[in-house]
Design a protein around this motif. Structure first.
Motif, short mmCIF file in Angstrom:
data_model
loop_
_atom_site.label_atom_id
_atom_site.label_comp_id
_atom_site.label_asym_id
_atom_site.label_seq_id
_atom_site.Cartn_x
_atom_site.Cartn_y
_atom_site.Cartn_z
N ALA A 74 0.99 -1.01 -0.04
CA ALA A 74 0.15 0.16 0.10
C ALA A 74 0.28 1.00 0.03
N SER A 113 -4.79 -2.87 -6.00
CA SER A 113 -5.38 -3.85 -4.23
C SER A 113 -5.24 -4.81 -3.47
N TYR A 136 -7.98 -6.66 -2.58
CA TYR A 136 -9.58 -7.48 -3.00
C TYR A 136 -9.54 -6.94 -4.12
N ASN A 173 -13.64 -1.48 -2.81
CA ASN A 173 -13.02 -0.13 -3.09
C ASN A 173 -13.26 0.65 -2.10
N ASP A 189 -10.05 0.38 0.22
CA ASP A 189 -9.13 0.49 -0.85
C ASP A 189 -9.17 1.90 -0.11
N GLU A 206 -5.90 2.67 2.41
CA GLU A 206 -4.80 4.12 1.40
C GLU A 206 -4.30 5.13 2.95
N TYR A 230 -5.42 5.09 -3.72
CA TYR A 230 -3.63 4.92 -4.10
C TYR A 230 -3.60 5.88 -4.83
#
Length: 562
Positions: free
Chosen positions: A26, A37, A39, A162, A165, A169, A526
């Motif tokens: 990350a 990601s 995921y 999403n 994420d 981040e 990201y």
């Protein structure tokens, strides 16, 4: 140290080691801004196996008509007002209503051990919470569907991986910010012939209790980064969901409390403060002096009130704005029309990135307007496609927005309706609350007030205007009303070069000439900065160092070196 403590330390150490690769990746992603990601945002059984979709749906259905017990302190009753936009029936889930003072008091009491914990452990704990929420994502998808009204696919991806994420981040930035502070140093300097040697120690001290106020349409999207940014930097969190969208955040709090307990921390580091539309509790929590961090996502009205009145504590806001598209020239008219139509139809324009005002150069106005309407009709007239893209209308308020817009444009000179709004028939939920977009052509430049405020729902204005004037008006709206996403189409690179400084000055993120398979209003964690903090759409960015670094402060001590 006894055996159980050693075992706990070992498990905590193993947790840090297990999540270290994810954290490292990350950090690399936010430094390079590449696509990454941990995921998958696809619900495919090839990825998740054949059992998880059914198990997730069953887990959601098992919640209906029950009390969601969280084991929280200060419970004084129960509340529950959620109604599914798909069935238009109450979920009949009751949530524990805790006294806000008790929640904040419990958070303060829980803070000591959490503050003293290694920040690498706190970050690993947050990553473990994220991993377990990802494991529950099929359940979460149904929860988001039936409180927010998103389609199953969007609820699974946009409100699942999403959103997670964005949380991860924030953890990457938290690690960067805290690792940048040296824990200690030895200082030597000569003063008037005398050498002074000091040992200095630098301690990271959290600010205090964090309050996370969630919105109704995307409960998890801003909540994850806010929660993780505060928790990672040592602050407990009270989560205040919207009264009509509690279930997703109840699942988040339940998961968080379980992970905290499992690894020997007080679960009251994360609690849920529920309320009703008639008796809100957010302002009382904001005013509590023990609450030192406020993350708010929601209406510009209340967000603006917070920005004007909150003093002596941190405040991070995301509200709303008037998102615009300026079309000066196109290489492929149909591709641009499709991109605009799809993004304007996604979740029935109940998104902070949905375009609302489409400025079209006069020579393109008639053919491009017709093509946009045609593309919207193609979605609306296909129930399977419409259900996957448009989802439902979350609440009656958005239907009111459409009705008010219809009334406002009636009999206005230079304004005409190109497409009337109408429900579409949802193929799985015959009682679903749906509405396809109202499309209005504005050919009289004096009607700026008609579209200069956000209309949170399926309303689209197509404005005939010279492209240079359109850029000036679009960026003025961004500067005065706010903008989260702005869009520009032109085949003239000189025009683009002339336009971009105006968007930068307005603090408006800009997408240029985007067409194709990717939704033009998709924001990639990201890589894409979400909100700039430079216009009224919000004072913070998801995510950057500024979103995280001020949630802790540095306290030093120094003494003569031994």
């Amino acid at each position: 140290m006894d055996g159980s403590a050693t075992t706990l330390d070992e498990r905590r150490g193993a947790l840090i080691a297990r999540h270290a690769p994810t954290l490292g990746a990350a950090i690399d992603a936010v430094q390079t801004r590449k696509s990454w990601s941990p995921y998958s945002d696809s619900p495919s059984t090839k990825i998740h196996g054949p059992d998880k979709p059914g198990a997730g749906k069953a887990a959601f259905e098992a919640r209906l008509g029950t009390t969601f017990d969280l084991g929280q302190p200060g419970v004084v009753g129960e509340v529950g007002e959620e109604v599914s936009p798909f069935t238009q029936k109450p979920l009949n889930i009751r949530y524990p209503k805790s006294d806000p003072d008790a929640l904040v008091g419990a958070a303060v009491a829980a803070m000591g051990d959490w503050r003293e914990a290694d920040f690498e452990l706190r970050i690993a704990m947050c990553l473990e919470i994220a991993a377990r929420l990802y494991d529950r994502n099929f359940e979460m998808a149904h929860a988001v569907m039936h409180v927010a009204g998103q389609s199953y696919t969007q609820a699974f991806s946009g409100s699942g991986p999403n959103a997670l994420d964005r949380g991860v981040e924030a953890l990457a930035y938290a690690a960067k910010a805290m690792r940048d502070v040296a824990p200690s140093a030895t200082y030597h300097r000569n003063f008037a012939g005398e050498t002074v040697a000091l040992e200095k120690t630098y301690v990271l001290v959290p600010r205090g209790v964090g309050l996370v106020v969630c919105c109704a349409s995307f409960p998890t999207w801003n909540a994850y980064p806010a929660m993780f940014a505060s928790l990672a930097t040592g602050n407990p969190v009270v989560v205040k969901p919207h009264p009509i969208a509690i279930l997703p955040m109840a699942i988040v709090v339940e998961t968080s409390r379980a992970v905290l307990t499992e690894f020997g921390f007080d679960p009251n580091l994360v609690t849920l403060a529920v309320d009703t539309l008639a008796e809100p509790v957010a302002q009382g929590l904001v005013d509590d002096p023990r609450v030192q961090i406020v993350d708010f996502t929601g209406s510009p009205r209340y967000g603006g009130h917070l920005e004007r009145t909150v003093t002596g504590k941190l405040l991070f806001t995301e509200t709303a704005g008037v998102n615009t598209v300026v079309i000066e020239s196109v290489a492929d008219l149909d591709a641009v029309a499709r991109a605009v139509a799809r993004s304007s139809s996604l979740f029935s324009a109940q998104m902070c990135t949905s375009p609302q005002v489409i400025y079209i150069a006069p020579d393109l106005f008639d053919p491009l307007s017709a093509a946009i309407v045609e593309q919207i009709d193609a979605i609306a007239n296909d129930p399977a496609m419409a259900s996957g893209i448009m989802g439902t209308i979350q609440g009656e308020v958005s239907l009111t927005v459409v009705a008010e817009a219809q009334s406002a444009v009636a009999d206005l000179p230079g304004v005409r309706t190109l497409r009337d709004p109408a429900p579409y028939a949802h193929p799985q939920f015959p009682d679903a609350r749906t509405m396809t977009p109202l499309v209005v052509a504005v050919e009289d430049g004096s009607h700026v007030d008609l579209y200069a405020e956000e209309r949170f729902g399926p309303v689209l204005f197509l404005v005939r205007k010279d492209a240079g004037e359109a850029v000036m008006e679009a960026t003025d709206l961004a500067r005065t009303k706010g903008s989260i996403s702005s869009y520009l189409y032109s085949t003239d690179e000189d025009f683009i070069d002339r336009a971009t400084p105006a968007y930068e000055a307005a603090g408006a993120n800009l997408s240029i000439n985007l067409t194709g398979a990717m939704w033009i209003n998709f924001a990639a964690a990201y890589s894409d900065y979400h909100v700039t903090g430079l216009n009224p759409a919000g004072n913070a960015c998801l995510a950057d160092l500024a979103f995280v670094a001020s949630r802790f402060r540095i306290v030093q001590r120094r003494r003569p070196a031994a």
